[in-house]
Every structure is written in structure tokens, then in C-alpha cells.
Scaffold this motif. Structure first.
Motif, PDB file in Angstrom:
ATOM      1  N   GLY A 280       0.624  -1.276  -0.008  1.00  0.00           N
ATOM      2  CA  GLY A 280       0.167   0.055  -0.012  1.00  0.00           C
ATOM      3  C   GLY A 280       0.816   1.280  -0.013  1.00  0.00           C
ATOM      4  N   PRO A 281       0.184   2.478  -0.243  1.00  0.00           N
ATOM      5  CA  PRO A 281       1.091   3.530  -0.378  1.00  0.00           C
ATOM      6  C   PRO A 281       1.503   4.066   0.972  1.00  0.00           C
ATOM      7  CG  PRO A 281      -1.608   4.071  -0.771  1.00  0.00           C
ATOM      8  CD  PRO A 281      -1.223   2.687  -0.404  1.00  0.00           C
ATOM      9  N   LEU A 282       0.886   3.976   2.108  1.00  0.00           N
ATOM     10  CA  LEU A 282       1.820   4.261   3.265  1.00  0.00           C
ATOM     11  C   LEU A 282       2.803   3.336   3.588  1.00  0.00           C
ATOM     12  CD1 LEU A 282      -0.936   5.432   5.980  1.00  0.00           C
ATOM     13  CD2 LEU A 282       1.411   6.238   5.621  1.00  0.00           C
ATOM     14  N   THR A 283       2.672   2.213   3.514  1.00  0.00           N
ATOM     15  CA  THR A 283       3.726   1.239   3.731  1.00  0.00           C
ATOM     16  C   THR A 283       5.093   1.506   2.756  1.00  0.00           C
ATOM     17  OG1 THR A 283       2.160  -0.577   3.856  1.00  0.00           O
ATOM     18  CG2 THR A 283       4.487  -1.375   3.328  1.00  0.00           C
ATOM     19  N   ALA A 284       4.669   1.781   1.585  1.00  0.00           N
ATOM     20  CA  ALA A 284       5.838   2.226   0.491  1.00  0.00           C
ATOM     21  C   ALA A 284       6.542   3.262   0.872  1.00  0.00           C
ATOM     22  CB  ALA A 284       5.304   2.354  -0.856  1.00  0.00           C
ATOM     23  N   GLN A 285       5.726   4.369   1.349  1.00  0.00           N
ATOM     24  CA  GLN A 285       6.345   5.629   1.938  1.00  0.00           C
ATOM     25  C   GLN A 285       7.083   5.119   3.104  1.00  0.00           C
ATOM     26  OE1 GLN A 285       3.454   8.533   2.978  1.00  0.00           O
ATOM     27  NE2 GLN A 285       4.996  10.199   2.757  1.00  0.00           N
ATOM     28  N   ILE A 286       6.817   4.559   4.185  1.00  0.00           N
ATOM     29  CA  ILE A 286       7.501   4.305   5.261  1.00  0.00           C
ATOM     30  C   ILE A 286       8.684   3.611   5.216  1.00  0.00           C
ATOM     31  CG2 ILE A 286       7.276   2.955   7.471  1.00  0.00           C
ATOM     32  CD1 ILE A 286       4.450   4.289   7.925  1.00  0.00           C
ATOM     33  N   GLN A 287       8.650   2.624   4.113  1.00  0.00           N
ATOM     34  CA  GLN A 287       9.615   1.867   3.750  1.00  0.00           C
ATOM     35  C   GLN A 287      10.945   2.676   3.194  1.00  0.00           C
ATOM     36  OE1 GLN A 287       8.554  -0.965   0.554  1.00  0.00           O
ATOM     37  NE2 GLN A 287       9.658  -2.728   1.749  1.00  0.00           N
ATOM     38  N   GLN A 288      10.479   3.482   2.233  1.00  0.00           N
ATOM     39  CA  GLN A 288      11.349   4.382   1.447  1.00  0.00           C
ATOM     40  C   GLN A 288      12.023   5.334   2.430  1.00  0.00           C
ATOM     41  OE1 GLN A 288      10.367   7.844   0.225  1.00  0.00           O
ATOM     42  NE2 GLN A 288      12.638   7.854  -0.390  1.00  0.00           N
ATOM     43  N   ILE A 289      11.248   5.862   3.386  1.00  0.00           N
ATOM     44  CA  ILE A 289      12.002   6.655   4.376  1.00  0.00           C
ATOM     45  C   ILE A 289      13.120   5.861   5.149  1.00  0.00           C
ATOM     46  CG2 ILE A 289      11.582   8.321   6.246  1.00  0.00           C
ATOM     47  CD1 ILE A 289       9.150   9.154   4.935  1.00  0.00           C
ATOM     48  N   TYR A 290      12.414   4.744   5.552  1.00  0.00           N
ATOM     49  CA  TYR A 290      13.295   3.900   6.531  1.00  0.00           C
ATOM     50  C   TYR A 290      14.717   3.664   5.496  1.00  0.00           C
ATOM     51  CZ  TYR A 290      14.968   0.021   9.402  1.00  0.00           C
ATOM     52  OH  TYR A 290      15.550  -0.739  10.343  1.00  0.00           O
ATOM     53  N   PHE A 291      14.577   3.211   4.627  1.00  0.00           N
ATOM     54  CA  PHE A 291      15.830   2.780   3.849  1.00  0.00           C
ATOM     55  C   PHE A 291      16.633   3.825   3.906  1.00  0.00           C
ATOM     56  CE2 PHE A 291      13.529  -1.152   2.297  1.00  0.00           C
ATOM     57  CZ  PHE A 291      14.137  -2.116   2.981  1.00  0.00           C
ATOM     58  N   ALA A 292      16.230   5.051   3.439  1.00  0.00           N
ATOM     59  CA  ALA A 292      17.014   6.152   3.230  1.00  0.00           C
ATOM     60  C   ALA A 292      17.577   6.538   4.477  1.00  0.00           C
ATOM     61  CB  ALA A 292      16.173   7.280   2.746  1.00  0.00           C
ATOM     62  N   ALA A 293      16.681   6.582   5.709  1.00  0.00           N
ATOM     63  CA  ALA A 293      17.229   7.018   6.869  1.00  0.00           C
ATOM     64  C   ALA A 293      18.327   6.017   7.619  1.00  0.00           C
ATOM     65  CB  ALA A 293      16.238   6.955   8.091  1.00  0.00           C
ATOM     66  N   VAL A 294      18.419   4.737   7.092  1.00  0.00           N
ATOM     67  CA  VAL A 294      19.497   3.910   7.749  1.00  0.00           C
ATOM     68  C   VAL A 294      20.748   4.061   6.675  1.00  0.00           C
ATOM     69  CG1 VAL A 294      18.023   2.190   8.621  1.00  0.00           C
ATOM     70  CG2 VAL A 294      18.864   2.007   6.119  1.00  0.00           C
ATOM     71  N   ARG A 295      20.728   4.579   5.905  1.00  0.00           N
ATOM     72  CA  ARG A 295      21.711   4.872   4.975  1.00  0.00           C
ATOM     73  C   ARG A 295      22.188   6.352   4.791  1.00  0.00           C
ATOM     74  NH1 ARG A 295      18.936   0.867   2.790  1.00  0.00           N
ATOM     75  NH2 ARG A 295      20.246  -0.917   2.126  1.00  0.00           N
ATOM     76  N   GLY A 296      21.829   7.199   5.982  1.00  0.00           N
ATOM     77  CA  GLY A 296      22.335   8.403   6.437  1.00  0.00           C
ATOM     78  C   GLY A 296      21.906   9.483   5.296  1.00  0.00           C
ATOM     79  N   GLN A 297      20.661   9.034   4.748  1.00  0.00           N
ATOM     80  CA  GLN A 297      20.313  10.052   3.786  1.00  0.00           C
ATOM     81  C   GLN A 297      19.031  11.160   3.962  1.00  0.00           C
ATOM     82  OE1 GLN A 297      19.165   7.160   0.945  1.00  0.00           O
ATOM     83  NE2 GLN A 297      21.395   6.749   0.361  1.00  0.00           N
ATOM     84  N   VAL A 298      18.712  11.005   5.440  1.00  0.00           N
ATOM     85  CA  VAL A 298      17.650  11.931   5.869  1.00  0.00           C
ATOM     86  C   VAL A 298      18.143  12.515   7.330  1.00  0.00           C
ATOM     87  CG1 VAL A 298      15.440  11.913   6.768  1.00  0.00           C
ATOM     88  CG2 VAL A 298      15.869  10.030   5.195  1.00  0.00           C
ATOM     89  N   ASP A 299      18.628  13.772   6.932  1.00  0.00           N
ATOM     90  CA  ASP A 299      19.045  14.638   8.209  1.00  0.00           C
ATOM     91  C   ASP A 299      18.333  14.423   9.426  1.00  0.00           C
ATOM     92  OD1 ASP A 299      21.238  15.586   6.520  1.00  0.00           O
ATOM     93  OD2 ASP A 299      20.193  17.387   5.975  1.00  0.00           O
TER      94      ASP A 299
END
Ligand code: PPE
Length: 309
Positions: A280-299
Motif C-alpha cells: 500500500g501507499p503508506l507502507t511504501a512511503q515508510i519503507q522508502q524513508i526507513y531505507f533512506a534513514a538507515v543509509r544516512g540520507q535523511v538529516d
């Protein structure tokens, strides 16, 4: 999931060669499941490899040891430094999975663990997606297990105890043999608890719901709490509420969270499509932010990262 050996494993303060990191067959924890462990990941970030929420994992490891009255001969600070040393010395700059374990060694046999020697080991190796790339992209199929999660007075579910995972393995094998990807387990009173090694969320009416760890007999997940922060920052309400199996069948979306698994959409539960049966859209959004966060891409989430160099 196969393990790719690396060079060194940290044991009781020293790095030893991977193939020499062995224990005696009369190791207490081998017989009685009396160890405690963690699963941690490190990720490549723009500033070099970094361990995700290391302090929280070490804190939970020591809390698990406390529940079993294990007197750990290392401080939290020493364990944090040791985890980083293992990642650094094995040259795991592309990230890895890290497995610290505190166990009772060889010396005494019998159900009183108190006189046993305590050992601490930390291994790390490159490890891909625990539930498969396909599952991360398109979702997995769950089966409600015939095996219940432990009653917290039968087994302290707040602690990550090695012996507790026999229960998870029984459920996992049952689900795999029945053709599913993963099992979801119910507490003795019939509420949704968690999966075999992951917490679970449903999306209903734009809100996220996850079972309360203590009453559901689930582990309080560090990925779960990270997802709660991400959702909160998106303005999405997160509730800790009891769930029944039908709440899974009738959810708009569902996903699971764990260090090894990361964030994985659930597309079916007991052969019922969850929502459209696609992530679903919320799952995809949270997944995308999580994957970016763990890789240091979200300040905003840089504090979650502990750089190894
Ligand atoms: N519940 C259980 C029972 C569990 O084992 C884990 C982690 C979680 C929830 C999620 O917790 P967290 O990793 O803090 O978000 N499971 C570890 C071990 C998995 C395994 O199969 O072994 C992990 O994910 O590393």
C-alpha cells in the motif's frame, strides 16, 4: 539464510579468527537455551559505514541479560566499542548484520545457571534481505500460526533469550511447509502478538496500529520504534492497540518490521488479500524513508547512526 564468513569474531575482549570462534559441547547455553542476543545492522552512509541505533541494541542486550540474572563482564560503552571494532576490523564498509550473543559457557551442568562462566561474542557478516528481495518489493504471505506466542509468565518475552526462539522456529517451519513466507503468532489470549522475528503493523483508516509489546507478549522492536518516529513525523497517528486476526484480514495495508527483515509489506494473511494485495501507499512511503534513514540520507534521523571510523 547462509552466512558469509568474515575474518574475525570478537570473544570476551579479543578478536579471534572466524574458524576458531568455537565453544565446548558442554556449553550451558547450548543445553538450556540460556543465552541472550541481538541482531543489529550497519549500513553504508555518505560518511562511511554506520551502525543503526547501536546504543539501543546494546541497552536491550544488557536488559535481556538482567532478566536472566546474567552478570555481564563488559559495560555498555565497551560493547558499543566492540561492535564497531568488529565492523571496522572485518572491513565491512558496505554494511553488515551484527550478532552479539551473551552465553553461559562450559564449567557447570544443571539448571542453576548462576555459577556458569559468562562469555560475550560478537560476529558480523554481509547479509541480504532476510525475507528476500521479492518480499521487500512485492510483499509476503503470512499464516496465523497454530503455535502461540509465550505467555510472559512462562517465558519473559521482553528479553531476547535464545531458548525462546524454539517457539519462533516451530511457527516458521509450519508456515514454510504450508507454503507461506512467514508466521504471525497469537498471544495465549488470542490477540496478535508478532511474527517469528519481526513486529507487525496494520494501516486502517490512515492510522497505524501495532500491538502493545507487553500485553501482546512481543519484543519491543527498535525498527518498530523507528517506524513510529517516521510515521509521527509524517503526521500519521500510531496506536498501540490489541489486534485480532480479522484485523489483519481487513486491514487497508500491513507490514512487518525487524532489524534483519527491515520493513516488509504483507500482501496476504491466511489467503485473504490485505487491501489490494499489493504494497500500500503508506507502507511504501515508510519503507522508502526507513531505507533512506538507515543509509544516512535523511538529516532528521542522523542521530540514529553511529559511525564506525
Ligand atoms: N520480535 C522478535 C521476536 C524478534 O526476534 C525481533 C528481532 C523483532 C521483533 C524486531 O526487533 P528489532 O530488530 O529491534 O526491530 N529479530 C532479530 C533476529 C531475527 C532472527 O531471525 O534471528 C533481528 O531482526 O535481527
Amino acid at each position: 539464510m547462509p552466512i558469509t564468513p568474515t575474518e574475525k569474531i570478537w570473544i570476551d575482549g579479543e578478536l579471534v579468527a572466524w574458524e576458531e570462534a568455537n565453544v565446548h559441547v558442554l556449553t550451558h547455553s547450548l543445553h538450556y537455551g540460556s543465552g541472550v542476543f541481538e541482531g543489529i545492522r550497519a549500513y553504508p552512509t555518505p560518511g562511511g559505514v554506520a551502525v543503526f541505533r547501536l546504543a539501543e541494541h546494546v541497552e536491550r542486550l544488557l536488559a535481556s541479560a538482567k532478566v536472566l540474572l546474567i552478570d555481564v563482564p563488559f559495560s555498555a560503552g565497551q560493547l558499543v566499542a566492540a561492535v564497531k571494532e568488529v565492523v571496522r576490523e572485518n572491513g565491512l564498509s558496505e554494511g553488515c548484520y551484527i550478532r552479539p550473543i551473551i552465553f553461559l559457557g562450559y564449567g557447570e551442568m544443571g539448571l542453576n545457571p548462576l555459577p556458569c562462566p559468562v562469555s560475550v561474542a560478537i560476529a558480523a557478516w554481509p547479509w541480504g534481505s532476510y525475507l528476500g528481495e521479492e518480499g521487500v518489493a512485492n510483499g509476503i504471505r503470512l499464516k496465523v500460526s497454530s503455535w502461540q506466542r509465550h505467555d510472559p509468565n512462562a517465558m519473559p518475552t521482553a528479553a531476547k533469550i535464545t531458548g525462546m526462539y524454539v517457539n519462533s522456529s516451530l511457527a516458521k517451519v509450519e508456515a514454510l511447509k504450508a507454503g507461506y513466507d512467514e508466521a504471525v503468532m497469537l498471544s495465549p489470549d488470542g490477540r496478535v502478538s508478532e511474527c517469528t522475528g519481526e513486529n507487525l503493523f496494520v494501516v486502517k483508516g490512515g492510522r497505524l496500529v501495532t500491538p502493545p509489546a507487553s500485553s501482546a507478549g512481543a519484543l519491543a522492536g527498535i525498527t518498530q520504534s523507528s517506524v513510529e518516529s517516521i510515521a509521527g513525523d509524517l503526521g500519521i497517528e500510531v496506536l498501540h492497540e490489541d489486534l485480532l486476526r480479522t484485523d489483519l484480514y481487513l486491514a487497508d495495508e500491513a507490514f512487518l518490521t525487524g532489524t534483519a527483515a527491515e520493513v516488509v509489506p504483507i500482501c496476504q494473511v491466511d489467503d485473504r488479500l490485505v487491501g489490494s494485495g499489493k504494497p500500500g501507499p503508506l507502507t511504501a512511503q515508510i519503507q522508502q524513508i526507513y531505507f533512506a534513514a538507515v543509509r544516512g540520507q535523511v538529516d532528521r534521523y542522523k542521530d540514529w547512526l553511529d559511525h564506525v571510523e
